[in-house]
Design a protein around this motif. Sequence first.
Motif, PDB file in Angstrom:
ATOM      1  N   GLU A   1       0.808  -1.220   0.000  1.00  0.00           N
ATOM      2  CA  GLU A   1       0.000   0.000   0.000  1.00  0.00           C
ATOM      3  C   GLU A   1       0.844   1.276   0.000  1.00  0.00           C
ATOM      4  N   GLY A   2       2.172   1.128   0.007  1.00  0.00           N
ATOM      5  CA  GLY A   2       3.043   2.291  -0.078  1.00  0.00           C
ATOM      6  C   GLY A   2       3.380   2.960   1.236  1.00  0.00           C
ATOM      7  N   PHE A   3       2.999   2.332   2.360  1.00  0.00           N
ATOM      8  CA  PHE A   3       3.277   2.933   3.663  1.00  0.00           C
ATOM      9  C   PHE A   3       4.659   2.553   4.194  1.00  0.00           C
TER      10      PHE A   3
ATOM     11  N   GLY B   1       7.233   4.906   4.367  1.00  0.00           N
ATOM     12  CA  GLY B   1       7.038   5.336   2.983  1.00  0.00           C
ATOM     13  C   GLY B   1       6.566   6.779   2.882  1.00  0.00           C
ATOM     14  N   ILE B   2       6.885   7.412   1.773  1.00  0.00           N
ATOM     15  CA  ILE B   2       6.533   8.814   1.562  1.00  0.00           C
ATOM     16  C   ILE B   2       5.021   9.006   1.413  1.00  0.00           C
ATOM     17  N   ARG B   3       4.291   7.905   1.222  1.00  0.00           N
ATOM     18  CA  ARG B   3       2.843   8.043   1.059  1.00  0.00           C
ATOM     19  C   ARG B   3       2.199   8.675   2.289  1.00  0.00           C
ATOM     20  N   PHE B   4       2.862   8.556   3.439  1.00  0.00           N
ATOM     21  CA  PHE B   4       2.301   9.152   4.644  1.00  0.00           C
ATOM     22  C   PHE B   4       2.144  10.662   4.500  1.00  0.00           C
ATOM     23  N   LYS B   5       2.909  11.254   3.593  1.00  0.00           N
ATOM     24  CA  LYS B   5       2.803  12.708   3.423  1.00  0.00           C
ATOM     25  C   LYS B   5       1.409  13.102   2.950  1.00  0.00           C
ATOM     26  N   GLU B   6       0.782  12.239   2.155  1.00  0.00           N
ATOM     27  CA  GLU B   6      -0.593  12.507   1.712  1.00  0.00           C
ATOM     28  C   GLU B   6      -1.503  12.730   2.921  1.00  0.00           C
TER      29      GLU B   6
END
Length: 261
Positions: free
Chosen positions: A55-57, A68-73
């Motif tokens: 999931e990109g986390f 993962g950088i997805r947390f920035k969302e």
Amino acid sequence: MPHRSSENTHKTTTQAIRVLDILRRTKGATISDLASEFEMPRSTLYTHLNTLMEEGFVVRENGQYWIGIRFKEFSVAAEKRKPSYQIVRSGLAQLEGDIDAETEFLIEEAGQVSVIYHSENIEQNRVRLHMHNTAAGKSILAERSTEDVEKVLDKHGLPQQTKNTITDREELFAELETIGEQGYAYNNAECFDGYHGIGATVQGIDGGILGAVTLGGPIYRIPENQLRNELVDTLLNTVDEIEETIEANRLVISSELATDQ
């Protein structure tokens, strides 16, 4: 000791969150590092990690797992959740250059305070803080009922982070009473050594506490006399101006008001 209720929570979700928190705090970890933190089979750890990577986390590089950088969302979405947050940010940005102190806006969630805005770059360990040893947290607790404060303390305790941290409930309640009378809270290097600050709550358009504004900095740069005298007026005047701007924009930010379901 802090008490964490297990009612209405999911064990697997809690485990996944703990894995993520360890990756955040350690700034990368191997499967062996994680296994030493948990009493669970490695196969279960791999399942958590593989799901989070899918999931990109979480990402895996050079044999280590990282956030993962997805947390920035999600952080951006949280910071912009309420239009009022942007009004506070703008109000604090106007102070930059006029005072030596760092400016900060924090909100309370789940019994802790989290930074929405800070005038300087800060480390990750300064983003989410306890309430009993921060100016923002104490200013918010001072406006809560005794029962609500007790719930926060039951959940998170009164961990000592510096020699000045208040670790006695009676002492904390006495200080909260003083804060209520004077209108602002003082953090006497209780959270980080050598750093102090003052804080006051900001009222939202629903009449509740939107969050708290703080002014502070290293003690060597901002003497206590300056912080607790001239900067108190700056703090309280800034909060008043922010609340006036929020009220003036009531129609624009009406989405923050509760609606009937």
